[in-house]
Design a protein around this motif. Structure first.
Motif, PDB file in Angstrom:
ATOM      1  N   MET A  14       0.930  -1.405   0.023  1.00 29.29           N
ATOM      2  CA  MET A  14       0.035  -0.119  -0.139  1.00 29.29           C
ATOM      3  C   MET A  14       0.751   1.319  -0.017  1.00 29.29           C
ATOM      4  N   ILE A  15       1.842   1.236   0.797  1.00 30.48           N
ATOM      5  CA  ILE A  15       3.041   2.330   0.578  1.00 30.48           C
ATOM      6  C   ILE A  15       3.544   2.509  -0.392  1.00 30.48           C
ATOM      7  N   ASN A  16       3.949   1.491  -1.062  1.00 32.68           N
ATOM      8  CA  ASN A  16       4.677   1.589  -2.264  1.00 32.68           C
ATOM      9  C   ASN A  16       3.568   1.907  -3.548  1.00 32.68           C
ATOM     10  N   GLY A  17       2.486   1.699  -3.479  1.00 31.83           N
ATOM     11  CA  GLY A  17       1.363   2.025  -4.195  1.00 31.83           C
ATOM     12  C   GLY A  17       0.841   3.474  -4.104  1.00 31.83           C
ATOM     13  N   GLY A  18       1.525   4.214  -2.978  1.00 34.45           N
ATOM     14  CA  GLY A  18       0.966   5.615  -2.677  1.00 34.45           C
ATOM     15  C   GLY A  18      -0.379   5.901  -2.041  1.00 34.45           C
ATOM     16  N   VAL A  19      -0.586   4.938  -1.294  1.00 40.55           N
ATOM     17  CA  VAL A  19      -1.827   5.084  -0.373  1.00 40.55           C
ATOM     18  C   VAL A  19      -1.375   6.101   0.687  1.00 40.55           C
ATOM     19  N   ASP A  20      -1.989   7.292   1.093  1.00 42.71           N
ATOM     20  CA  ASP A  20      -1.899   8.058   2.157  1.00 42.71           C
ATOM     21  C   ASP A  20      -1.510   7.380   3.401  1.00 42.71           C
ATOM     22  N   VAL A  21      -0.852   7.798   4.359  1.00 47.42           N
ATOM     23  CA  VAL A  21      -0.621   7.178   5.727  1.00 47.42           C
ATOM     24  C   VAL A  21      -1.866   7.159   6.457  1.00 47.42           C
ATOM     25  N   TYR A  22      -2.689   8.183   6.309  1.00 50.89           N
ATOM     26  CA  TYR A  22      -3.903   8.117   7.042  1.00 50.89           C
ATOM     27  C   TYR A  22      -4.981   7.193   6.728  1.00 50.89           C
ATOM     28  N   THR A  23      -4.924   6.703   5.491  1.00 53.91           N
ATOM     29  CA  THR A  23      -6.064   5.670   4.846  1.00 53.91           C
ATOM     30  C   THR A  23      -5.198   4.415   5.437  1.00 53.91           C
ATOM     31  N   LEU A  24      -4.065   4.434   5.321  1.00 57.04           N
ATOM     32  CA  LEU A  24      -3.517   2.981   5.350  1.00 57.04           C
ATOM     33  C   LEU A  24      -3.406   2.684   7.046  1.00 57.04           C
ATOM     34  N   ALA A  25      -3.121   3.856   8.297  1.00 57.87           N
ATOM     35  CA  ALA A  25      -3.339   3.583   9.373  1.00 57.87           C
ATOM     36  C   ALA A  25      -4.925   3.310   9.979  1.00 57.87           C
ATOM     37  N   ASP A  26      -5.827   3.796   9.128  1.00 59.98           N
ATOM     38  CA  ASP A  26      -7.099   3.280   9.355  1.00 59.98           C
ATOM     39  C   ASP A  26      -7.495   1.891   9.079  1.00 59.98           C
ATOM     40  N   ARG A  27      -6.865   1.339   8.047  1.00 61.70           N
ATOM     41  CA  ARG A  27      -7.151   0.103   7.633  1.00 61.70           C
ATOM     42  C   ARG A  27      -6.390  -0.913   8.239  1.00 61.70           C
ATOM     43  N   LEU A  28      -5.302  -0.618   9.070  1.00 55.73           N
ATOM     44  CA  LEU A  28      -4.427  -1.314   9.720  1.00 55.73           C
ATOM     45  C   LEU A  28      -4.856  -1.287  11.073  1.00 55.73           C
ATOM     46  N   GLY A  29      -5.767  -0.392  11.541  1.00 63.38           N
ATOM     47  CA  GLY A  29      -6.531  -0.235  12.791  1.00 63.38           C
ATOM     48  C   GLY A  29      -5.597   0.472  13.638  1.00 63.38           C
TER      49      GLY A  29
END
Length: 63
Positions: A14-29
């Motif tokens: 997700m990081i390498n795909g350009g997903v922003d950290v806020y969205t990723l943090a939410d998805r990871l809990g």
């Protein structure tokens, strides 16, 4: 152990795909996006070259 490895793989992709950290943090809990950055920032492929390109682009536009 396998689920943990899959979680890291997912976050890295997700990081390498350009997903922003806020969205990723939410998805990871993760309650704090800063935790997500501290945990996974080392997995960003080509981070140094991305910075150079962004800075060069900013100076090119300003000139």
């Amino acid at each position: 152990m396998m689920m943990h490895a899959l979680r890291h793989l997912y976050a890295s992709m997700m990081i390498n795909g350009g997903v922003d950290v806020y969205t990723l943090a939410d998805r990871l809990g993760h309650a704090d996006p800063a935790f997500t950055l501290r945990k996974y920032v080392h997995r960003i492929v080509g981070a140094g070259s991305k910075i150079r390109i962004a800075v060069r682009s900013a100076y090119t536009r300003a000139a």
